[in-house]
Motif scaffolding. Structure first.
Motif, PDB file in Angstrom:
ATOM      1  N   PRO A  60       0.261  -1.059   0.013  1.00 21.88           N
ATOM      2  CA  PRO A  60       0.027  -0.061   0.142  1.00 21.88           C
ATOM      3  C   PRO A  60       0.863   1.091   0.151  1.00 21.88           C
ATOM      4  O   PRO A  60       0.061   2.752  -0.300  1.00 21.88           O
ATOM      5  CB  PRO A  60      -1.141  -0.100   1.345  1.00 21.88           C
ATOM      6  N   TRP A  61       2.399   0.850   0.656  1.00 21.53           N
ATOM      7  CA  TRP A  61       3.007   2.441   0.298  1.00 21.53           C
ATOM      8  C   TRP A  61       3.571   3.007  -0.972  1.00 21.53           C
ATOM      9  O   TRP A  61       3.860   4.001  -0.703  1.00 21.53           O
ATOM     10  CB  TRP A  61       4.205   2.503   1.576  1.00 21.53           C
ATOM     11  N   VAL A  62       4.368   1.661  -1.402  1.00 19.51           N
ATOM     12  CA  VAL A  62       4.375   2.090  -2.742  1.00 19.51           C
ATOM     13  C   VAL A  62       2.886   2.604  -4.270  1.00 19.51           C
ATOM     14  O   VAL A  62       3.504   2.579  -5.177  1.00 19.51           O
ATOM     15  CB  VAL A  62       5.731   0.749  -3.102  1.00 19.51           C
ATOM     16  N   SER A  63       2.131   1.485  -3.399  1.00 17.93           N
ATOM     17  CA  SER A  63       1.302   1.237  -4.555  1.00 17.93           C
ATOM     18  C   SER A  63       1.046   2.769  -5.254  1.00 17.93           C
ATOM     19  O   SER A  63       0.300   3.674  -4.513  1.00 17.93           O
ATOM     20  CB  SER A  63      -0.276   0.815  -4.465  1.00 17.93           C
ATOM     21  N   PRO A  64       0.676   3.116  -6.675  1.00 19.34           N
ATOM     22  CA  PRO A  64      -0.229   4.036  -6.997  1.00 19.34           C
ATOM     23  C   PRO A  64      -1.658   4.172  -7.288  1.00 19.34           C
ATOM     24  O   PRO A  64      -2.324   5.517  -6.361  1.00 19.34           O
ATOM     25  CB  PRO A  64       0.519   3.921  -8.548  1.00 19.34           C
ATOM     26  N   VAL A  65      -2.044   3.129  -6.545  1.00 14.03           N
ATOM     27  CA  VAL A  65      -4.024   3.544  -6.490  1.00 14.03           C
ATOM     28  C   VAL A  65      -3.851   4.092  -4.931  1.00 14.03           C
ATOM     29  O   VAL A  65      -4.903   4.465  -4.937  1.00 14.03           O
ATOM     30  CB  VAL A  65      -4.212   1.568  -6.958  1.00 14.03           C
TER      31      VAL A  65
END
Length: 86
Positions: free
Chosen positions: A35-40
């Protein structure tokens, strides 16, 4: 370099003895980091900030309430205009 060799040796040894446990830890760490590296996640955060938590109760406008917007979307705050430009 020595700490990296120690970590590599530990992971190699752990993979040789218990590959299922190493795999489960890798999946767990990935689930925490994704979740910290996802663009979503960035766009989801923007959408969550734009949507109000409590919707206003409609009021009957008698043309004597200048500080109350006639429509809930006329509030001051973040908007979803960025989403239309995607």
């Amino acid at each position: 370099m020595a700490p990296l060799r120690n970590i590599a040796a530990f992971l190699k040894n752990a993979w040789a003895k218990e590959p299922v446990i190493v795999t489960s830890f890798a999946i767990g760490i990935g689930a925490l980091l994704l979740p910290w590296v996802s663009p979503v996640a960035h766009y989801q955060t923007k959408m969550n900030r734009a949507v109000p938590l409590q919707y206003p109760v409609p009021l009957r406008d008698d043309n004597n309430m200048p500080d109350i917007p006639s429509h809930p979307c006329e509030k001051i705050g973040p908007s979803l205009e960025w989403m239309k430009r995607l």
